[in-house]
Design a protein around this motif. Structure first.
Motif, PDB file in Angstrom:
ATOM      1  N   PHE A  68      17.791 -16.536  -4.179  1.00  0.00           N
ATOM      2  CA  PHE A  68      17.201 -15.640  -4.540  1.00  0.00           C
ATOM      3  C   PHE A  68      15.955 -16.389  -5.516  1.00  0.00           C
ATOM      4  O   PHE A  68      16.137 -17.149  -5.968  1.00  0.00           O
ATOM      5  CB  PHE A  68      18.001 -14.454  -5.206  1.00  0.00           C
ATOM      6  N   GLU A  69      14.773 -15.315  -5.459  1.00  0.00           N
ATOM      7  CA  GLU A  69      13.585 -15.831  -5.967  1.00  0.00           C
ATOM      8  C   GLU A  69      13.564 -15.713  -7.437  1.00  0.00           C
ATOM      9  O   GLU A  69      12.480 -16.060  -8.011  1.00  0.00           O
ATOM     10  CB  GLU A  69      12.184 -15.356  -5.455  1.00  0.00           C
ATOM     11  N   ASN A  70      14.455 -14.787  -8.079  1.00  0.00           N
ATOM     12  CA  ASN A  70      14.541 -14.547  -9.374  1.00  0.00           C
ATOM     13  C   ASN A  70      15.099 -15.565 -10.342  1.00  0.00           C
ATOM     14  O   ASN A  70      15.564 -15.134 -11.476  1.00  0.00           O
ATOM     15  CB  ASN A  70      14.837 -13.237  -9.627  1.00  0.00           C
ATOM     16  N   VAL A  71      15.690 -16.626  -9.712  1.00  0.00           N
ATOM     17  CA  VAL A  71      16.102 -17.954 -10.749  1.00  0.00           C
ATOM     18  C   VAL A  71      15.034 -18.111 -11.673  1.00  0.00           C
ATOM     19  O   VAL A  71      13.858 -18.454 -11.517  1.00  0.00           O
ATOM     20  CB  VAL A  71      16.343 -18.886  -9.768  1.00  0.00           C
ATOM     21  N   PRO A  72      15.267 -18.218 -12.976  1.00  0.00           N
ATOM     22  CA  PRO A  72      14.527 -18.554 -14.097  1.00  0.00           C
ATOM     23  C   PRO A  72      13.844 -19.912 -13.675  1.00  0.00           C
ATOM     24  O   PRO A  72      14.437 -21.080 -13.267  1.00  0.00           O
ATOM     25  CB  PRO A  72      15.148 -18.493 -15.103  1.00  0.00           C
ATOM     26  N   VAL A  73      12.502 -19.977 -13.706  1.00  0.00           N
ATOM     27  CA  VAL A  73      11.566 -21.204 -13.265  1.00  0.00           C
ATOM     28  C   VAL A  73      12.124 -22.303 -14.356  1.00  0.00           C
ATOM     29  O   VAL A  73      12.411 -23.444 -13.866  1.00  0.00           O
ATOM     30  CB  VAL A  73      10.354 -21.024 -13.586  1.00  0.00           C
ATOM     31  N   ALA A  74      12.214 -21.946 -15.604  1.00  0.00           N
ATOM     32  CA  ALA A  74      12.695 -23.157 -16.703  1.00  0.00           C
ATOM     33  C   ALA A  74      14.132 -23.649 -16.210  1.00  0.00           C
ATOM     34  O   ALA A  74      14.146 -24.917 -16.080  1.00  0.00           O
ATOM     35  CB  ALA A  74      12.911 -22.437 -17.957  1.00  0.00           C
ATOM     36  N   ALA A  75      14.965 -23.028 -15.526  1.00  0.00           N
ATOM     37  CA  ALA A  75      16.176 -23.598 -15.286  1.00  0.00           C
ATOM     38  C   ALA A  75      16.102 -24.449 -14.015  1.00  0.00           C
ATOM     39  O   ALA A  75      16.677 -25.693 -14.160  1.00  0.00           O
ATOM     40  CB  ALA A  75      17.236 -22.451 -14.776  1.00  0.00           C
ATOM     41  N   ALA A  76      15.459 -24.210 -13.086  1.00  0.00           N
ATOM     42  CA  ALA A  76      14.966 -24.910 -11.737  1.00  0.00           C
ATOM     43  C   ALA A  76      14.386 -26.099 -12.334  1.00  0.00           C
ATOM     44  O   ALA A  76      14.819 -27.186 -11.802  1.00  0.00           O
ATOM     45  CB  ALA A  76      14.222 -24.049 -10.906  1.00  0.00           C
ATOM     46  N   ALA A  77      13.564 -25.965 -13.336  1.00  0.00           N
ATOM     47  CA  ALA A  77      12.594 -27.059 -13.684  1.00  0.00           C
ATOM     48  C   ALA A  77      13.569 -28.154 -14.214  1.00  0.00           C
ATOM     49  O   ALA A  77      13.299 -29.472 -14.070  1.00  0.00           O
ATOM     50  CB  ALA A  77      11.402 -26.830 -14.403  1.00  0.00           C
ATOM     51  N   ARG A  78      14.376 -27.510 -15.153  1.00  0.00           N
ATOM     52  CA  ARG A  78      15.165 -28.410 -15.978  1.00  0.00           C
ATOM     53  C   ARG A  78      16.164 -29.365 -14.762  1.00  0.00           C
ATOM     54  O   ARG A  78      16.309 -30.581 -15.255  1.00  0.00           O
ATOM     55  CB  ARG A  78      16.118 -27.772 -16.975  1.00  0.00           C
ATOM     56  N   LEU A  79      16.622 -28.552 -13.944  1.00  0.00           N
ATOM     57  CA  LEU A  79      17.600 -29.512 -13.196  1.00  0.00           C
ATOM     58  C   LEU A  79      16.709 -30.341 -12.091  1.00  0.00           C
ATOM     59  O   LEU A  79      17.271 -31.272 -11.655  1.00  0.00           O
ATOM     60  CB  LEU A  79      18.082 -28.122 -12.298  1.00  0.00           C
ATOM     61  N   ALA A  80      15.431 -30.169 -11.930  1.00  0.00           N
ATOM     62  CA  ALA A  80      14.935 -30.858 -11.223  1.00  0.00           C
ATOM     63  C   ALA A  80      14.484 -32.195 -11.863  1.00  0.00           C
ATOM     64  O   ALA A  80      13.980 -33.072 -11.096  1.00  0.00           O
ATOM     65  CB  ALA A  80      13.264 -30.377 -10.889  1.00  0.00           C
ATOM     66  N   GLN A  81      14.789 -32.330 -13.052  1.00  0.00           N
ATOM     67  CA  GLN A  81      14.537 -33.585 -13.986  1.00  0.00           C
ATOM     68  C   GLN A  81      15.726 -34.557 -13.633  1.00  0.00           C
ATOM     69  O   GLN A  81      15.314 -35.717 -13.684  1.00  0.00           O
ATOM     70  CB  GLN A  81      14.460 -33.326 -15.261  1.00  0.00           C
ATOM     71  N   HIS A  82      16.555 -33.939 -12.862  1.00  0.00           N
ATOM     72  CA  HIS A  82      17.890 -34.895 -12.738  1.00  0.00           C
ATOM     73  C   HIS A  82      18.124 -34.977 -11.147  1.00  0.00           C
ATOM     74  O   HIS A  82      18.683 -35.989 -11.026  1.00  0.00           O
ATOM     75  CB  HIS A  82      19.100 -34.410 -13.760  1.00  0.00           C
TER      76      HIS A  82
END
Length: 366
Positions: A68-82
């Motif tokens: 769903f598109e309301n996942v907080p961007v900050a959470a997705a970006a944090r996970l994308a670091q790993h």
């Protein structure tokens, strides 16, 4: 390989069902323990702001996506670091703010309704001088299925709408006298390869999708090509990977973009039985770097959402070409609890079976 999915709703559930034949395993993250995807795979319950919960969720994952598109961007970006995250968090950022979304469309040369950002009541009055009446007042964030928006037909509607929605970032949009609502579902792989499903005709009531037809009836090839060009511009600009849905208005033989969803989409559910490869399987193929599957339709298809009602399953399945998808959710008014797809070889057969099914659902509602 284990896929992490941010969000545990029915779309995640259907992603898992599509992925198990490919030998995939899944883990879901959601804020509620009742999320339906938890019926099929491990479910981590936590807050998106909880870094510890996100770290536990990410353990053992090969890559991540969201449903769903309301996942907080900050959470997705944090996970994308790993871990790799597809679609890219930048797509979430654009889709979560209606002003940013429509500005993005316009920068790409994609027509949209006239819009005006609203912070204050004076902004609203200024905006109405530009859009005229009627107009739509919407929240810039978090609105879905008709929530967070009001139709302003005349000045008499102004006060009630402001009382309900004022005090938060809003967008005012001119009302578009469209002929019909359509959507294009596109998929782009990690290597840049693309595929497109046929345009879908959608019917809404109360802001909620009720019925889809695919391929959209009486659609000239030039409209399909125009929709594909729109989707291609968006995907290339975002370096997109995965399934993308763009909701469109048909206006005097042209297409205007309404909004986009960086994920699998309700208007693509017909692909489960109605296309050579479902949107769910193709999303997984795309994010895994596998060859994309054929998007060709298998005849004529339709989809009906089950909203706040549970029909007699046996009567549904007695209708030729009907396939029931139940989400395992508690039935509540206005809640999507399942859907039914129909497939037929001819438009005439589809209409006949659709009429029977709609009559059955109306009877269930009564």
């Amino acid at each position: 390989m284990q896929i992490g999915v941010l969000g545990g709703g029915q779309l995640g559930r259907m992603l898992a069902l599509a992925g198990y034949p490919l030998g995939l395993r899944f883990k879901f993250f959601d804020t509620t323990a009742e999320a339906p995807a938890g019926q099929l795979a491990e479910l981590v319950v936590g807050d998106y702001a909880d870094e510890g919960a996100l770290a536990r969720f990410a353990e053992g994952l090969s890559l991540l996506t969201y449903e769903f598109e309301n996942v907080p961007v900050a959470a997705a970006a944090r996970l994308a670091q790993h871990r790799p995250v597809y679609p890219p968090p930048g797509a979430l950022e654009v889709a979560q703010d209606r002003v940013a979304e429509k500005t993005f469309f316009q920068e790409l040369g994609i027509p949209t309704p006239l819009f005006y950002p609203v912070q204050t009541r004076n902004d609203l009055l200024d905006g109405l001088e530009r859009t005229g009446w009627p107009a739509l007042l919407k929240t810039r964030r978090l609105g879905y299925d008709g929530k967070g928006q009001r139709l302003l037909r005349s000045p008499a509607d102004l006060e009630a709408a402001w009382q309900e929605l004022g005090g938060q970032p809003l967008i005012l949009e001119a009302f578009v006298p469209f002929e019909r609502e359509l959507s294009i579902l596109a998929v782009r792989g990690r290597g840049g390869q693309v595929a497109f499903y046929p345009l879908v005709e959608n019917h809404h009531a109360g802001g909620i999708l009720r019925k889809s037809r695919a391929p959209a009836p009486a659609t000239p090839a030039r409209l399909q090509h125009e929709a594909e060009r729109i989707a291609t511009r968006v995907m290339e600009a975002l370096d997109y990977v995965g399934v993308l849905a763009i909701e469109l208005f048909e206006v005097e033989g042209t297409l205007w973009a309404n909004e986009m969803a960086p994920r699998v989409h309700n208007s693509g559910h017909w692909t489960l039985e109605g296309a050579e490869t479902s949107q769910f399987e193709n999303h997984l193929r795309a994010i895994l770097g596998l060859p994309l599957g054929s998007t060709a339709p298998r005849g004529q298809a339709a989809m009906l959402n089950l909203i706040g009602l549970k029909p007699d399953f046996a009567r549904v399945l007695a209708i030729p070409g009907a396939h029931l998808h139940w989400y395992g959710k508690e039935v509540r008014p206005g809640r999507k609890v399942g859907h039914i797809t129909l497939r037929a070889d001819t438009p005439e057969a589809l209409e006949a079976h659709l009429g029977r099914l709609e009559a059955l659902l109306a009877e269930t509602k009564d």
